[in-house]
Motif scaffolding. Structure first.
Motif, PDB file in Angstrom:
ATOM      1  N   VAL A  38      -5.800  92.495 103.649  1.00  0.00           N
ATOM      2  CA  VAL A  38      -4.980  93.799 103.849  1.00  0.00           C
ATOM      3  C   VAL A  38      -3.730  93.641 102.746  1.00  0.00           C
ATOM      4  O   VAL A  38      -3.747  92.810 101.852  1.00  0.00           O
ATOM      5  CB  VAL A  38      -4.084  93.787 105.246  1.00  0.00           C
ATOM      6  N   GLY A  39      -3.285  94.874 102.313  1.00  0.00           N
ATOM      7  CA  GLY A  39      -1.921  94.987 101.478  1.00  0.00           C
ATOM      8  C   GLY A  39      -2.450  95.605 100.409  1.00  0.00           C
ATOM      9  O   GLY A  39      -2.927  96.749 100.060  1.00  0.00           O
ATOM     10  N   SER A  40      -2.182  95.076  99.235  1.00  0.00           N
ATOM     11  CA  SER A  40      -2.197  95.843  97.921  1.00  0.00           C
ATOM     12  C   SER A  40      -3.540  96.028  97.425  1.00  0.00           C
ATOM     13  O   SER A  40      -4.689  95.346  97.467  1.00  0.00           O
ATOM     14  CB  SER A  40      -1.411  94.853  96.661  1.00  0.00           C
ATOM     15  N   THR A  41      -3.691  97.425  96.767  1.00  0.00           N
ATOM     16  CA  THR A  41      -5.087  97.772  96.395  1.00  0.00           C
ATOM     17  C   THR A  41      -5.374  96.974  95.322  1.00  0.00           C
ATOM     18  O   THR A  41      -6.559  97.282  94.547  1.00  0.00           O
ATOM     19  CB  THR A  41      -4.976  99.228  96.101  1.00  0.00           C
ATOM     20  N   ALA A  42      -4.711  96.289  94.531  1.00  0.00           N
ATOM     21  CA  ALA A  42      -4.973  95.515  93.242  1.00  0.00           C
ATOM     22  C   ALA A  42      -5.678  94.178  93.539  1.00  0.00           C
ATOM     23  O   ALA A  42      -6.199  93.487  92.636  1.00  0.00           O
ATOM     24  CB  ALA A  42      -3.648  95.117  92.569  1.00  0.00           C
ATOM     25  N   PHE A  43      -6.076  93.812  94.932  1.00  0.00           N
ATOM     26  CA  PHE A  43      -6.685  92.734  95.306  1.00  0.00           C
ATOM     27  C   PHE A  43      -8.160  92.706  94.599  1.00  0.00           C
ATOM     28  O   PHE A  43      -8.905  93.676  94.462  1.00  0.00           O
ATOM     29  CB  PHE A  43      -6.802  92.645  96.637  1.00  0.00           C
ATOM     30  N   ALA A  44      -8.272  91.544  93.947  1.00  0.00           N
ATOM     31  CA  ALA A  44      -9.611  91.364  93.339  1.00  0.00           C
ATOM     32  C   ALA A  44      -9.898  90.047  92.739  1.00  0.00           C
ATOM     33  O   ALA A  44      -8.845  89.079  93.298  1.00  0.00           O
ATOM     34  CB  ALA A  44      -9.633  92.134  91.819  1.00  0.00           C
ATOM     35  N   GLN A  45     -10.828  89.413  92.124  1.00  0.00           N
ATOM     36  CA  GLN A  45     -11.250  87.932  92.019  1.00  0.00           C
ATOM     37  C   GLN A  45     -10.317  87.652  90.702  1.00  0.00           C
ATOM     38  O   GLN A  45      -9.769  86.331  90.891  1.00  0.00           O
ATOM     39  CB  GLN A  45     -12.455  87.895  91.466  1.00  0.00           C
ATOM     40  N   HIS A  46      -9.687  88.624  89.889  1.00  0.00           N
ATOM     41  CA  HIS A  46      -8.717  88.171  88.838  1.00  0.00           C
ATOM     42  C   HIS A  46      -7.324  88.866  89.405  1.00  0.00           C
ATOM     43  O   HIS A  46      -7.166  89.842  89.048  1.00  0.00           O
ATOM     44  CB  HIS A  46      -9.278  88.797  87.620  1.00  0.00           C
ATOM     45  N   MET A  47      -6.475  87.731  89.743  1.00  0.00           N
ATOM     46  CA  MET A  47      -5.221  88.116  90.126  1.00  0.00           C
ATOM     47  C   MET A  47      -4.178  87.067  89.372  1.00  0.00           C
ATOM     48  O   MET A  47      -4.176  85.893  89.796  1.00  0.00           O
ATOM     49  CB  MET A  47      -4.806  88.378  91.709  1.00  0.00           C
ATOM     50  N   ILE A  48      -3.321  87.263  88.560  1.00  0.00           N
ATOM     51  CA  ILE A  48      -2.537  86.456  87.830  1.00  0.00           C
ATOM     52  C   ILE A  48      -1.108  87.066  87.628  1.00  0.00           C
ATOM     53  O   ILE A  48      -0.924  88.160  87.531  1.00  0.00           O
ATOM     54  CB  ILE A  48      -2.956  86.122  86.144  1.00  0.00           C
ATOM     55  N   GLY A  49      -0.176  85.940  88.076  1.00  0.00           N
ATOM     56  CA  GLY A  49       1.145  86.594  87.958  1.00  0.00           C
ATOM     57  C   GLY A  49       1.442  87.407  89.329  1.00  0.00           C
ATOM     58  O   GLY A  49       1.109  87.089  90.234  1.00  0.00           O
ATOM     59  N   VAL A  50       2.168  88.508  89.255  1.00  0.00           N
ATOM     60  CA  VAL A  50       2.890  88.980  90.250  1.00  0.00           C
ATOM     61  C   VAL A  50       1.621  90.075  90.583  1.00  0.00           C
ATOM     62  O   VAL A  50       0.785  90.919  89.886  1.00  0.00           O
ATOM     63  CB  VAL A  50       4.030  89.843  90.008  1.00  0.00           C
ATOM     64  N   SER A  51       1.408  90.279  91.971  1.00  0.00           N
ATOM     65  CA  SER A  51       0.433  91.241  92.279  1.00  0.00           C
ATOM     66  C   SER A  51       1.084  92.587  92.368  1.00  0.00           C
ATOM     67  O   SER A  51       2.181  92.823  92.206  1.00  0.00           O
ATOM     68  CB  SER A  51       0.063  90.920  94.122  1.00  0.00           C
ATOM     69  N   SER A  52       0.142  93.439  91.892  1.00  0.00           N
ATOM     70  CA  SER A  52       0.510  94.897  91.874  1.00  0.00           C
ATOM     71  C   SER A  52      -0.342  95.990  92.419  1.00  0.00           C
ATOM     72  O   SER A  52      -1.247  95.223  93.313  1.00  0.00           O
ATOM     73  CB  SER A  52       0.652  95.291  90.288  1.00  0.00           C
ATOM     74  N   GLY A  53      -0.320  97.091  92.223  1.00  0.00           N
ATOM     75  CA  GLY A  53      -1.505  97.994  92.783  1.00  0.00           C
ATOM     76  C   GLY A  53      -1.308  99.359  93.009  1.00  0.00           C
ATOM     77  O   GLY A  53       0.290  99.522  93.071  1.00  0.00           O
ATOM     78  N   LYS A  54      -1.922 100.341  92.894  1.00  0.00           N
ATOM     79  CA  LYS A  54      -1.570 101.857  93.073  1.00  0.00           C
ATOM     80  C   LYS A  54      -0.982 102.056  94.292  1.00  0.00           C
ATOM     81  O   LYS A  54      -0.382 102.984  94.514  1.00  0.00           O
ATOM     82  CB  LYS A  54      -3.007 102.392  92.774  1.00  0.00           C
ATOM     83  N   ALA A  55      -1.124 101.175  95.620  1.00  0.00           N
ATOM     84  CA  ALA A  55      -0.865 101.594  96.919  1.00  0.00           C
ATOM     85  C   ALA A  55      -1.064 100.257  97.582  1.00  0.00           C
ATOM     86  O   ALA A  55      -1.481  99.330  97.169  1.00  0.00           O
ATOM     87  CB  ALA A  55      -1.539 102.721  97.549  1.00  0.00           C
ATOM     88  N   THR A  56      -0.621 100.278  98.832  1.00  0.00           N
ATOM     89  CA  THR A  56      -0.693  99.310  99.696  1.00  0.00           C
ATOM     90  C   THR A  56      -1.136  99.697 101.176  1.00  0.00           C
ATOM     91  O   THR A  56      -0.790 100.974 101.462  1.00  0.00           O
ATOM     92  CB  THR A  56       0.844  98.458  99.940  1.00  0.00           C
ATOM     93  N   THR A  57      -1.987  98.797 102.176  1.00  0.00           N
ATOM     94  CA  THR A  57      -2.364  99.267 103.317  1.00  0.00           C
ATOM     95  C   THR A  57      -1.108  98.978 104.483  1.00  0.00           C
ATOM     96  O   THR A  57      -1.314  99.367 105.594  1.00  0.00           O
ATOM     97  CB  THR A  57      -3.468  98.836 103.649  1.00  0.00           C
ATOM     98  N   CYS A  58       0.185  98.445 103.821  1.00  0.00           N
ATOM     99  CA  CYS A  58       1.227  98.027 104.866  1.00  0.00           C
ATOM    100  C   CYS A  58       2.116  99.131 104.978  1.00  0.00           C
ATOM    101  O   CYS A  58       2.213  99.935 104.073  1.00  0.00           O
ATOM    102  CB  CYS A  58       1.703  96.786 104.242  1.00  0.00           C
ATOM    103  N   ASP A  59       2.671  99.216 106.068  1.00  0.00           N
ATOM    104  CA  ASP A  59       3.708 100.104 106.502  1.00  0.00           C
ATOM    105  C   ASP A  59       5.167 100.298 105.604  1.00  0.00           C
ATOM    106  O   ASP A  59       6.013 101.027 105.845  1.00  0.00           O
ATOM    107  CB  ASP A  59       3.871 100.453 107.850  1.00  0.00           C
TER     108      ASP A  59
END
Length: 346
Positions: free
Chosen positions: A55-76
């Motif tokens: 759940v959470g950030s749409t940036a989730f992927a096998q390559h994640m370095i530093g601070v997570s980001s993403g275009k959106a989140t599944t959280c409220d």
């Protein structure tokens, strides 16, 4: 006699004066994906060892370095671009195949229950305000151990892992009875930090639970000297629909665990405004009447968790989303041993 405008105003003022800050509020997250990815334990690797429910950030992927980001989140909470994930759950059918159970998402309880180590007054946290800090950008941590199949109730890392079917109470290990509707895996992430490292080789050593000698437990208390910095506490619950299943012996997590002791979860920090996160507790009156519930909501109304599509889709793999599979993805062996089950606190 009907209250006058003055008396109503006075009552409202008094209610504000006597309101107290909340020490806990909830975060609700819809599913993002289920895939064999684990950017903390196996960064850059596909496929990872077992399927995770994320759940959470749409940036989730096998390559994640530093601070997570993403275009959106599944959280409220729209500014929470963190990711949370755990092993997903399968049903072992009588014909030897495996059904992937529907993942329903996660609810998390963010708590201000931990205080930093103090040599001046060891063991006793002030009732309010606690000095727990928001997570430093880029923090990664996990709770639980995927390889564990037994229980040592004196180990805090094991005390922090529980399961529950329906609303029948948390237990250590797989619940002895299923209600046929729902099961959830519960984790309490450690809330004491060494103050230096955002990760460690085992993804645990930079974190700790509050010191039990200093009146702490997995939910809060004073931090040990080795990990003196208090962080906010996360208690997360990952849920699955049982679709009428009542036999706990027919369930297996994606890592091959049938005992429930090997349940675990990961957290990758991605809150966009850590200062606002920390201030949220001071600004909340109660969990149900809290400005933080609307934080980042475009409409100013209470937001809802919304399923999203990952920014980068993982490679295709048949993990059971469209029907039963003949083996657990990754060919993980199903644990055949038997473990005694314990109610929480027993």
């Amino acid at each position: 006699m009907a209250p006058t405008l003055l008396s109503i105003t006075t009552l409202l003022s008094l209610s504000v004066i006597h309101a107290v800050a909340s020490s806990v509020w909830t975060l609700n997250c819809a599913p993002l994906l289920q895939a064999r990815l684990d950017p903390i334990k196996q960064p850059g690797v596909w496929p990872s060892s077992h399927v995770h429910a994320v759940v959470g950030s749409t940036a989730f992927a096998q390559h994640m370095i530093g601070v997570s980001s993403g275009k959106a989140t599944t959280c409220d909470k729209a500014t929470d671009h963190s990711n949370y994930w755990s092993p997903t759950l399968y049903h072992m059918r009588s014909d030897g195949q495996y059904d992937l159970l529907p993942f329903t998402g996660m609810v998390a309880y963010y708590q201000n229950y931990t205080c930093s180590h103090s040599s001046m007054n060891p063991g006793y946290c002030p009732s309010t305000p606690r000095d727990a800090q928001a997570f430093p950008p880029g923090l990664r941590m996990l709770a639980g151990d995927s390889d564990r199949r037994t229980l040592n109730k004196t180990d805090q890392w094991q005390q922090a892992i529980l399961l529950e079917s329906g609303n029948n109470g948390e237990v250590y290990g797989m619940p002895p009875r299923l209600d046929g509707s729902r099961i959830s895996g519960h984790v309490r992430f450690p809330s004491c930090w060494d103050g230096k490292n955002l990760d460690s080789p085992d993804h645990k050593s930079h974190m700790a639970y509050p010191d039990p000698v200093l009146h702490g437990d997995t939910q809060g208390g004073m931090c040990p000297l080795s990990h003196p910095v208090a962080l906010l506490n996360i208690g997360a619950e990952f849920g699955w629909s049982l679709n009428g299943i009542t036999d706990p012996g027919s369930l297996v997590f994606a890592n091959g665990d049938t005992t429930g002791y090997g349940f675990h979860a990961d957290f990758f920090m991605g809150w966009e405004n850590p200062t606002a996160l920390q201030d949220s507790f001071a600004n909340c009156m109660t969990n149900d009447n809290c400005p933080w519930r609307k934080f980042g909501s475009p409409t100013g109304m209470d937001p809802n968790p919304i399923s999203q599509t990952p920014d980068v889709l993982p490679p295709l793999e048949n993990i059971g989303l469209s029907g039963p599979v003949g083996k657990l993805p990754g060919n993980n062996a199903v644990f055949k041993g038997h473990s005694k089950r314990y109610a929480r606190g027993v």
